[in-house]
Scaffold this active site. Structure first.
Site, mmCIF file in Angstrom:
data_model
loop_
_atom_site.group_PDB
_atom_site.id
_atom_site.type_symbol
_atom_site.label_atom_id
_atom_site.label_comp_id
_atom_site.label_asym_id
_atom_site.label_seq_id
_atom_site.Cartn_x
_atom_site.Cartn_y
_atom_site.Cartn_z
ATOM 1 N N THR A 56 -1.991 5.391 2.274
ATOM 2 C CA THR A 56 -3.165 4.528 2.226
ATOM 3 C C THR A 56 -3.150 3.615 3.446
ATOM 4 O OG1 THR A 56 -3.153 4.522 -0.201
ATOM 5 C CG2 THR A 56 -4.400 2.784 0.894
ATOM 6 N N LEU A 64 0.845 -1.188 0.000
ATOM 7 C CA LEU A 64 0.000 0.000 0.000
ATOM 8 C C LEU A 64 0.880 1.239 0.000
ATOM 9 C CD1 LEU A 64 -2.671 -0.964 2.700
ATOM 10 C CD2 LEU A 64 -2.866 -1.192 0.221
ATOM 11 N N ASP A 65 0.377 2.323 -0.579
ATOM 12 C CA ASP A 65 1.081 3.596 -0.522
ATOM 13 C C ASP A 65 1.238 4.039 0.925
ATOM 14 O OD1 ASP A 65 1.120 3.707 -3.282
ATOM 15 O OD2 ASP A 65 -0.685 4.959 -3.418
ATOM 16 N N ARG A 66 2.210 4.885 1.152
ATOM 17 C CA ARG A 66 2.462 5.435 2.487
ATOM 18 C C ARG A 66 1.189 5.990 3.124
ATOM 19 N NH1 ARG A 66 6.947 7.994 4.907
ATOM 20 N NH2 ARG A 66 8.166 7.698 3.018
#
Length: 264
Positions: free
Chosen positions: A75, A71-73
């Site tokens: 998210t 996951l993105d930072r």
């Protein structure tokens, strides 16, 4: 012109909870902002190190952790981690064959005119076809890769920040920033998105100077309101499902609105 990222630490919320676990894998609910693994040579807290600390006894006895999805930072939500090489291979094959089912909840600006829609706009890195000062920024473009996301409006409501909607997002492909790019393309960017929201200047200002009152006025939230809420995957001929409730920052926005409509 590329804008260099500062060497100073970026905001971090070092928190996660176990959502499901077996002897071969563990699913954790990641807080945000928090990176899932070390990157760019920077030393900062990350999810993988946290899970390694949690499973230190198993690691001492031969466990070898491997991230299955990332996951993105900014998210939050569910991340699947294999505990051994055999599990990593099996779960990795399931990801490649698109047998892993993922659902997200996003708070977006505006009220979508649709109750449910599917976006199939192809996506590629914007810098490959147009000027961009953000290396990772993606864009819809005919030359892009196949991309498909199903969107369903769960709720719409009025706030002091304008109309907002809670949208369920089901990606059928796994391109970088896919959900964020598709929602922006549909005219409903995710609240708090520094790259695909009001202006990419928000991202450039943030990485150079950090969070500010000016950014808060534009973005409302210090991170984008995207949460991985449901994860289903096959393992050893069984299907497993994990769920994660909305985090507090998104829940506050949901509870603070005025007039509300359920699925329209």
């Amino acid at each position: 012109m590329w804008i260099p990222i500062s060497d100073a630490p970026i905001a971090c919320f070092l928190h996660f909870e176990v959502a499901a676990e077996s002897g071969d894998w563990i699913v954790v609910d990641k807080g945000a902002p928090l990176i899932v693994h070390p990157s760019n040579g920077k030393k900062e807290p990350n999810l993988l190190e946290g899970v390694e600390a949690l499973l230190s006894y198993e690691i001492t006895n031969g466990a070898a952790l491997s991230l299955v999805n990332r996951l993105d930072r900014e998210t939050s939500g569910l991340t699947l981690v294999a505990k051994n090489k055999a599990a990593a291979r099996q779960l990795g094959r399931a990801m490649q064959r698109r047998l892993v089912h993922k659902e997200y909840l996003a708070i977006v600006r505006g009220w979508p005119e649709w109750t449910e829609t599917t976006c199939t706009a192809p996506v590629l890195r914007q810098g490959d076809v147009a000027e961009s000062r953000i290396w990772v920024k993606q864009a819809v473009h005919p030359a892009g890769k196949e991309c498909c996301t199903v969107f369903r409006v769960e709720q719409a409501w009025s706030t002091s920040h304008g109309p907002l909607a809670l949208v369920r997002c089901i990606p059928e492909t796994g391109r970088m920033h896919q959900i964020r790019v598709h929602l922006a393309h549909l005219g409903h960017p995710i609240l708090g998105d520094k790259i695909y929201g009001p202006s990419e200047e928000c991202y450039l200002d943030y990485i150079q100077h950090g969070w500010s009152r000016e950014l808060e006025e534009k973005l409302i939230l210090p991170r984008h309101a995207l949460h991985a809420c449901r994860l289903g995957f096959p393992f050893d001929e069984q299907m497993f499902t994990a769920e994660a409730p909305l985090p507090e920052d998104m829940r506050r926005l949901l509870d603070a609105g005025g007039q509300k409509d359920s699925v329209r």
